[in-house]
Every structure is written in C-alpha cells, then in structure tokens.
Design an enzyme around this catalytic site. Structure first.
Site, PDB file in Angstrom:
ATOM      1  N   SER A   1      11.038   5.946  16.426  1.00  0.00           N
ATOM      2  CA  SER A   1      10.641   5.523  14.819  1.00  0.00           C
ATOM      3  C   SER A   1      10.578   6.535  14.215  1.00  0.00           C
ATOM      4  O   SER A   1      11.231   7.336  13.741  1.00  0.00           O
ATOM      5  CB  SER A   1       9.556   4.571  15.322  1.00  0.00           C
ATOM      6  OG  SER A   1       9.329   3.671  14.021  1.00  0.00           O
TER       7      SER A   1
ATOM      8  N   HIS B   1      11.725  -3.571  18.371  1.00  0.00           N
ATOM      9  CA  HIS B   1      11.399  -1.921  18.077  1.00  0.00           C
ATOM     10  C   HIS B   1      10.526  -1.427  19.105  1.00  0.00           C
ATOM     11  O   HIS B   1       9.317  -1.738  19.062  1.00  0.00           O
ATOM     12  CB  HIS B   1      10.644  -1.977  16.567  1.00  0.00           C
ATOM     13  CG  HIS B   1      10.578  -0.730  15.987  1.00  0.00           C
ATOM     14  ND1 HIS B   1      11.484   0.020  15.545  1.00  0.00           N
ATOM     15  CD2 HIS B   1       9.323   0.179  15.828  1.00  0.00           C
ATOM     16  CE1 HIS B   1      10.918   1.228  15.126  1.00  0.00           C
ATOM     17  NE2 HIS B   1       9.799   1.202  15.114  1.00  0.00           N
TER      18      HIS B   1
HETATM   19  C1  GTR Z   1       7.299   1.654  10.072  1.00  0.00           C
HETATM   20  C2  GTR Z   1       8.019   2.343   9.027  1.00  0.00           C
HETATM   21  C3  GTR Z   1       9.343   2.699   9.825  1.00  0.00           C
HETATM   22  C4  GTR Z   1       9.070   3.262  11.153  1.00  0.00           C
HETATM   23  C5  GTR Z   1       7.863   2.764  11.877  1.00  0.00           C
HETATM   24  C6  GTR Z   1       7.105   3.578  12.769  1.00  0.00           C
HETATM   25  O1  GTR Z   1       6.110   0.890   9.433  1.00  0.00           O
HETATM   26  O2  GTR Z   1       8.477   1.559   7.792  1.00  0.00           O
HETATM   27  O3  GTR Z   1      10.017   3.550   9.098  1.00  0.00           O
HETATM   28  O4  GTR Z   1       8.962   4.565  10.975  1.00  0.00           O
HETATM   29  O5  GTR Z   1       6.742   2.596  10.967  1.00  0.00           O
HETATM   30  O6  GTR Z   1       7.109   4.868  12.658  1.00  0.00           O
HETATM   31  O7  GTR Z   1       6.639   2.874  13.879  1.00  0.00           O
END
Ligand code: GTR
Length: 421
Positions: free
Chosen positions: A258, A399
């Site tokens: 991420s 995710h």
């Molecule tokens: C989210 C962000 C993403 C990603 C994520 C993370 O809120 O929008 O770009 O980086 O966080 O790092 O868990």
C-alpha cells in the site's frame, strides 16, 4: 465557544467539501483517453537507442519524479550507529536466528532510533532477505513475547486518535497474517522489518518530527514528503545490512504494501543496492497509471495525505494529463533489476488494471537493456502470476498482504537468485 466552533469549521470546510465532492470512478468506460510519456524518448524529443543513452534518460526521469512527485532529499550531514540489542539462535522454535538492531541516527545533539527486527534461516549467509516496513510496530509481526514494543509515535502521540492500544502488548502478533515469517524462513529467506513510524510519523505536522528534524534545510515546493523520507530510511537500513556479517547485502529485496508499496518503488528507484523491488497493492502514485483516474486520483491522495508528496505534486490535482511522468516510468527506473507488482481483485481503489498496465508500458525499457521485460499484454486470470523481468499477479480478495502474495514473491526471488526448490 461558538466562536471556536466557527473557527474550526472555517478550517475544516475546504477539506470537507473537497472530500465530499470526490467520487471515485470505477467504470472502465469512463477512463479518459490518454497519451503516456514515453520512457524511451528524451525530454528534447530524441529517441533512446542503447543502454548508455538509457542511463542518461533514466537521470532525466528520476529528476522529474524527485522534483515533481516525491520531493528532493536534503543533504544528510549526520551519522548512524548500530547497536545489536538482542540476539537469539533459537527463535521460532529453533527454526530461525533473530536479532533486534537499534539504528541511532545522530546529528549533533539530535538523535532518533530506528529498530530493525531480523529473522534469518539458520544457514543464512546466502539467504535473500526481504526488507519491509510494518505499519504498527515490529511486535505486531510476530507472537514471540520478547520482541520489543515500539517507543515512537504510535504509543506517545495522540494525533491519529489511536485508541486500540496496538503499540502495547495488545498489539503483539496482530499483523501475523501479513507476516508469514515461519514460511519465509523455511523456504530459505530472511526478513528484516522496521516500524515506519520510527522514521517518520505518518501525519501532517509540517515536517517537524521524525528524521525531518535532522535536516535544517529550508523547505520549498520540491522538498521531500513522507514517502521519500520512508524510502530514505530503507537506505539507512541497507547501510546497516551491508555491515552485518550474517547477511548477503547483494540479495536484499525491498518489499512494501500500500503506501509502503509506493515507498518500496521509490526506494528501489532511488537506491540501486536493492536487488529486487516488490510493490503489493501500491495503487495510486505507486504502480497504477495516474492518467486513468480510476479509483484514487492524484487530487484525492494529495488532499487526504498532504504530507506524502512534495508540494509541486499538487499542481497535478485533477490534471494528471499534465504530469511530465506517469507510474510506468517509476517501474522503468528500477531496470535492469527485477520488479514485482501485485493487485487484489476487490482493491479497485488501487486500480488493478492500472497497476498491470504500468508493467506493460515499462517493459520496453527492460527489453532495450537486453532483458525479457514483461511477457503479457492482457490481464492474467486470478492467481496466475506472470513472471519476466517484471512480474505481476492479481489474486481474489481485498487490499491486504496474504500468504499467497508472499509465496509468489518467494517463487520470483527463488527464480531470480537461482535457489534450489
Ligand atoms: C489509503 C490510501 C491508499 C493506500 C492506503 C494504505 O487510504 O488512499 O493510497 O496508501 O491508504 O496505505 O493503506
């Protein structure tokens, strides 16, 4: 009281209205037509035809990412000391050697500590090592009771309103599903993990804390944001790994998930000592093509996380088509070293197709360098990794980082480092 509330609203309203206005596009039919910058054409329009010219062109592209996206790292005049604070030969029931090393970054009377937790297979001298930040403290990656808790901002800062006590004993082992250390060590790899907040706390405070406090340079629109700071921190860990006799520093794989996947890509591009780079669900401003404006956009990320990139990058909010680079060129900067991009099917916010397309469009650079490049033109089916010099997979689910992801990364690393099955 009423005055104070009004003042607070005055401060919050611009942000709230932007946040409310933003509606992510998840419709492929609404992806705008776009033309990508060509990594193999110099800024002056002449083509890049050989390896030597690529080195020059690489400098041009790197410089744009530095100045316009991640920000420039100021000159570091401090020093670093490493102290092994614990060492065990019988970790994970004898499966692994473990140590915790405190890196003390020192500049005059200023000092911060970055803790590195390392697990290595017993016969470690030649084991490739995954270097990867964790989100909530080294103790969340393992159930072993004697791994130290972090003492940086998770525990002593209220800025994020953290209330789940993850920096305490309650957090021990909380992230083990993302850290299959036993499986990793069993396959002959090592893991070095660091809590990213040790390097720079992840909130917008005008760059006063973390390693920023070491750099007295006046900030301007191209000064580094937190992602560049975290990438810089990985290079300091690499400085240490180069001195550790249990580790082969030629085989360090930088891996991140991420925001930390965006970080691993920038670290892999910035520091050529990393032998391989892995970006798990890195999404917007990581591997995903920005011009697609699918899921999280440049405007949205700069609004929600104003401290991640340099101020120049904000010029491209809702104007991705004006960016002088796009994310396939971030992958290209890693060439000739291998890079792995991974998506999750339900992680539309990160734009899986945009992550895949970056691999496709970075491939010509690897091919110019005489390498295989990326051997796919169409998105592969779920759970069907494609592996050339660039590798990619998309798995079902959300995710996250799963054992499946790790198994693919280990397969890819085993191929590249020619490890026995
Ligand atoms: C989210 C962000 C993403 C990603 C994520 C993370 O809120 O929008 O770009 O980086 O966080 O790092 O868990």
């Amino acid at each position: 009281m009423k005055k104070a509330i009004n003042f607070l609203l005055f401060l919050l309203l611009p942000w709230l209205s932007m946040a409310q206005q933003f509606v992510a596009n998840y419709d492929e039919a609404k992806v705008p037509a776009y033309t990508l910058p060509d990594p193999l054409i110099f800024n002056d329009g002449t083509p890049v035809t050989n390896k030597k010219e690529w080195e020059k062109r690489r400098g041009e592209i790197y410089h744009i990412f530095e100045k316009e996206v991640f920000g420039v790292v100021p000159e570091w005049k401090g020093s670093m000391k490493s102290v092994v604070v614990s060492q065990r030969k019988d970790a994970l029931n004898g499966l692994a050697k473990r140590k915790e090393v405190r890196l003390e970054l020192i500049n005059g009377n200023r000092k911060i500590a970055v803790m590195v937790l390392i697990y290595l297979p017993q016969n470690s001298k030649d084991a490739p090592v995954f270097l990867s930040y964790n989100f909530d403290g080294n103790h969340t990656t393992t159930v072993e009771p004697d791994v130290l808790l972090p003492d940086s901002w998770v525990s002593n800062n209220k800025e994020l309103g953290i209330s789940d006590n993850r920096a305490t004993e309650k957090g021990r082992g909380a992230a083990i599903s993302r850290w299959p250390i036993k499986e990793i060590v069993t396959r002959g790899f090592g893991v070095a993990t660091v809590y990213y907040g040790d390097v720079d706390p992840d909130f917008n405070d005008g760059f006063k804390n973390g390693v920023h406090e070491f750099f007295d340079a006046k900030r301007d629109s191209s000064s580094w944001g937190s992602i560049a700071t975290w990438a810089w921190g990985l290079s300091r860990v690499m400085d240490y790994l180069e001195t550790d006799k249990d580790i082969n520093a030629q085989k360090v794989i930088v891996m991140g998930h991420s925001r930390l996947g965006k970080t691993s890509l920038w670290a892999g591009a910035s520091d050529q000592r990393f032998a391989m780079t892995i970006a798990n669900n890195s999404g917007s401003c990581g591997a995903a093509i920005s011009r697609r404006k699918f899921g999280e956009t440049v405007g949205r990320i700069n609004t929600a996380f104003p401290h991640w990139f340099c101020d120049n990058f904000k010029k491209y909010n809702e104007k991705e088509e004006l960016m002088p680079v796009d994310q396939h060129e971030l992958l290209a900067l890693i060439a000739p070293r291998p890079v792995y991009v991974a998506s999750a099917a339900e992680d539309l916010w990160a734009d899986p197709k945009g992550e895949f397309l970056s691999c496709v469009y970075a491939s010509p650079v690897y091919q110019l360098l005489g390498l295989k490049g990326f051997p796919a033109k169409d998105m592969p089916a779920l759970n069907t990794p494609v592996m050339g010099s660039i590798a990619y997979h998309i798995r079902p689910g959300k995710h996250d980082v799963t054992l499946y992801d790790w198994n693919c990364y280990m397969d890819f690393a085993a191929l590249y480092f020619k490890m026995k099955k």
